[in-house]
Design a protein around this motif. Structure first.
Motif, PDB file in Angstrom:
ATOM      1  N   UNK A 213       0.851  -1.195   0.000  1.00 24.47           N
ATOM      2  CA  UNK A 213       0.000   0.000   0.000  1.00 24.47           C
ATOM      3  C   UNK A 213       0.882   1.238   0.000  1.00 24.47           C
ATOM      4  N   UNK A 214       0.424   2.284  -0.712  1.00 26.90           N
ATOM      5  CA  UNK A 214       1.138   3.568  -0.704  1.00 26.90           C
ATOM      6  C   UNK A 214       0.123   4.695  -0.782  1.00 26.90           C
ATOM      7  N   UNK A 215       0.407   5.770  -0.050  1.00 26.29           N
ATOM      8  CA  UNK A 215      -0.399   6.981  -0.122  1.00 26.29           C
ATOM      9  C   UNK A 215       0.526   8.182  -0.242  1.00 26.29           C
ATOM     10  N   UNK A 216       0.182   9.102  -1.156  1.00 30.02           N
ATOM     11  CA  UNK A 216       0.933  10.346  -1.326  1.00 30.02           C
ATOM     12  C   UNK A 216       0.132  11.482  -0.708  1.00 30.02           C
ATOM     13  N   UNK A 217       0.750  12.215   0.231  1.00 33.63           N
ATOM     14  CA  UNK A 217       0.050  13.297   0.929  1.00 33.63           C
ATOM     15  C   UNK A 217       0.955  14.515   1.034  1.00 33.63           C
ATOM     16  N   UNK A 218       0.488  15.684   0.617  1.00 36.00           N
ATOM     17  CA  UNK A 218       1.306  16.896   0.747  1.00 36.00           C
ATOM     18  C   UNK A 218       1.567  17.303   2.199  1.00 36.00           C
ATOM     19  N   UNK A 219       0.625  17.031   3.106  1.00 39.53           N
ATOM     20  CA  UNK A 219       0.730  17.475   4.496  1.00 39.53           C
ATOM     21  C   UNK A 219       0.992  16.295   5.429  1.00 39.53           C
ATOM     22  N   UNK A 220       1.795  16.545   6.470  1.00 37.74           N
ATOM     23  CA  UNK A 220       2.140  15.476   7.406  1.00 37.74           C
ATOM     24  C   UNK A 220       0.914  15.019   8.200  1.00 37.74           C
ATOM     25  N   UNK A 221      -0.061  15.929   8.424  1.00 39.55           N
ATOM     26  CA  UNK A 221      -1.269  15.538   9.155  1.00 39.55           C
ATOM     27  C   UNK A 221      -2.056  14.484   8.383  1.00 39.55           C
ATOM     28  N   UNK A 222      -2.101  14.597   7.059  1.00 38.63           N
ATOM     29  CA  UNK A 222      -2.765  13.585   6.233  1.00 38.63           C
ATOM     30  C   UNK A 222      -2.065  12.237   6.389  1.00 38.63           C
ATOM     31  N   UNK A 223      -0.742  12.276   6.373  1.00 40.92           N
ATOM     32  CA  UNK A 223       0.041  11.038   6.525  1.00 40.92           C
ATOM     33  C   UNK A 223      -0.192  10.407   7.899  1.00 40.92           C
ATOM     34  N   UNK A 224      -0.277  11.229   8.950  1.00 44.23           N
ATOM     35  CA  UNK A 224      -0.495  10.709  10.298  1.00 44.23           C
ATOM     36  C   UNK A 224      -1.852  10.018  10.411  1.00 44.23           C
ATOM     37  N   UNK A 225      -2.897  10.656   9.849  1.00 43.62           N
ATOM     38  CA  UNK A 225      -4.228  10.045   9.902  1.00 43.62           C
ATOM     39  C   UNK A 225      -4.268   8.754   9.094  1.00 43.62           C
ATOM     40  N   UNK A 226      -3.533   8.722   7.984  1.00 44.61           N
ATOM     41  CA  UNK A 226      -3.472   7.502   7.174  1.00 44.61           C
ATOM     42  C   UNK A 226      -2.764   6.379   7.937  1.00 44.61           C
ATOM     43  N   UNK A 227      -1.686   6.718   8.623  1.00 42.53           N
ATOM     44  CA  UNK A 227      -0.945   5.709   9.407  1.00 42.53           C
ATOM     45  C   UNK A 227      -1.824   5.120  10.510  1.00 42.53           C
TER      46      UNK A 227
END
Length: 309
Positions: A213-227
């Motif tokens: 799985x991979x997700x591309x997110x401009x903001x770190x908050x998006x990445x944190x919620x995805x994690x």
């Protein structure tokens, strides 16, 4: 069908890269005539900073050849995903080669892979996926914007890649990828404003044997919620990266060599002859004066086989 397989000669209707310099490339269609805004059929003349090109003249020419412009020259190149990324018409912001190379590596995409992508956007990453999965794999790509999905579908067909990709118009965060794709994918890639909403659908779409799985997110908050969403569903090896490509400045510099022999012997004042200074050349590397800017964060994870979950 320029993208389908390597070819030597430009045929009418091919997509061609007109290369003037590394910072000046254009994508053109090899058609002798075009229809203007008035509906009239006119000669296809392409204008560049080095003058005009009569497109009719490149049909039948070998790829890689030099062609004359009215004020200079250029080269006609066979398109590939790398050149397409630099010249494609932007419908949305796109992902560039440094991030794409990491995505392909981490998702372990190879010939025969079944890949799900959302959203399609301008199709930059899609062309890399298609090159990697051919000839036996397939790309299922989704976009919530109907006009963009239709444009991408037409573009893939024009490039000769229509048999290897299916384009869907759908909001995957709300409606998922569809029952027909449950348990079918080897890899899932998301480029969405709220990727955590699509993580449960990605879980269903990945094969029982597991997948990436991979997700591309401009903001770190998006990445944190995805994690957090990935961890709740039992994904493992969750990691986030930021890819910054930097070109170091490499130079050969000359440095003086300090001679300390005089410390071992008494100083001879009778001789006033100056000895030439010894120097040595060393290959050095330094960072450029400007640093590359931020593009986004890549979040990767692994879904284990069903018997290990």
């Amino acid at each position: 069908m320029s993208f389908l397989k390597p070819k030597d000669v430009i045929d009418e209707g091919d997509t061609v890269i007109l290369y003037i310099s590394v910072n000046s490339m254009h994508v053109i269609e090899a058609t002798p005539t075009i229809v203007n805004k008035k509906g009239e059929t006119i000669e296809h003349i392409f204008q560049t900073s080095f003058g005009a090109l009569k497109v009719r003249n490149i049909i039948g020419v070998k790829y890689g050849s030099r062609v004359e412009l009215s004020k200079g020259y250029a080269y006609v190149l066979l398109p590939n995903p790398e050149l397409w990324t630099q010249t494609l018409p932007h419908r949305t912001q796109i992902i560039y080669t440094p991030d794409i190379s990491m995505i392909l590596h981490q998702l372990e995409v190879r010939p025969g892979s079944i890949v799900i992508e959302s959203g399609t956007g301008s199709g930059s990453l899609s062309h890399y996926f298609l090159r990697a999965v051919k000839p036996h794999g397939h790309l299922h790509t989704f976009d919530f914007h109907e006009a963009r999905a239709n444009q991408a579908r037409d573009e893939f067909k024009h490039h000769g890649l229509g048999d290897f990709v299916t384009v869907y118009h759908r909001d995957v965060c709300e409606n998922g990828f569809g029952e027909e794709l449950n348990g079918k994918a080897d890899a899932v890639f998301l480029d969405l404003p709220a990727p955590q909403l699509a993580v449960p659908h990605a879980y269903k779409a990945l094969k029982d044997s597991g997948g990436r799985f991979c997700s591309f997110s401009p903001c770190i908050e998006q990445s944190q919620r995805c994690c957090a969403a990935l961890q709740e569903l039992g994904f493992t090896e969750i990691q986030s990266y930021e890819i910054l490509q930097q070109e170091d400045i490499v130079k050969t510099k000359t440095f003086p060599v300090m001679n300390l022999e005089f410390l071992k012997t008494e100083k001879d004042t009778s001789s006033s002859t100056k000895q030439p200074k010894e120097t040595m050349k060393i290959l050095t590397s330094s960072a450029p004066p400007t640093q590359p800017g931020h593009t986004g964060f890549l979040t990767f994870a692994t879904l284990q086989p069903a018997f290990l979950r």
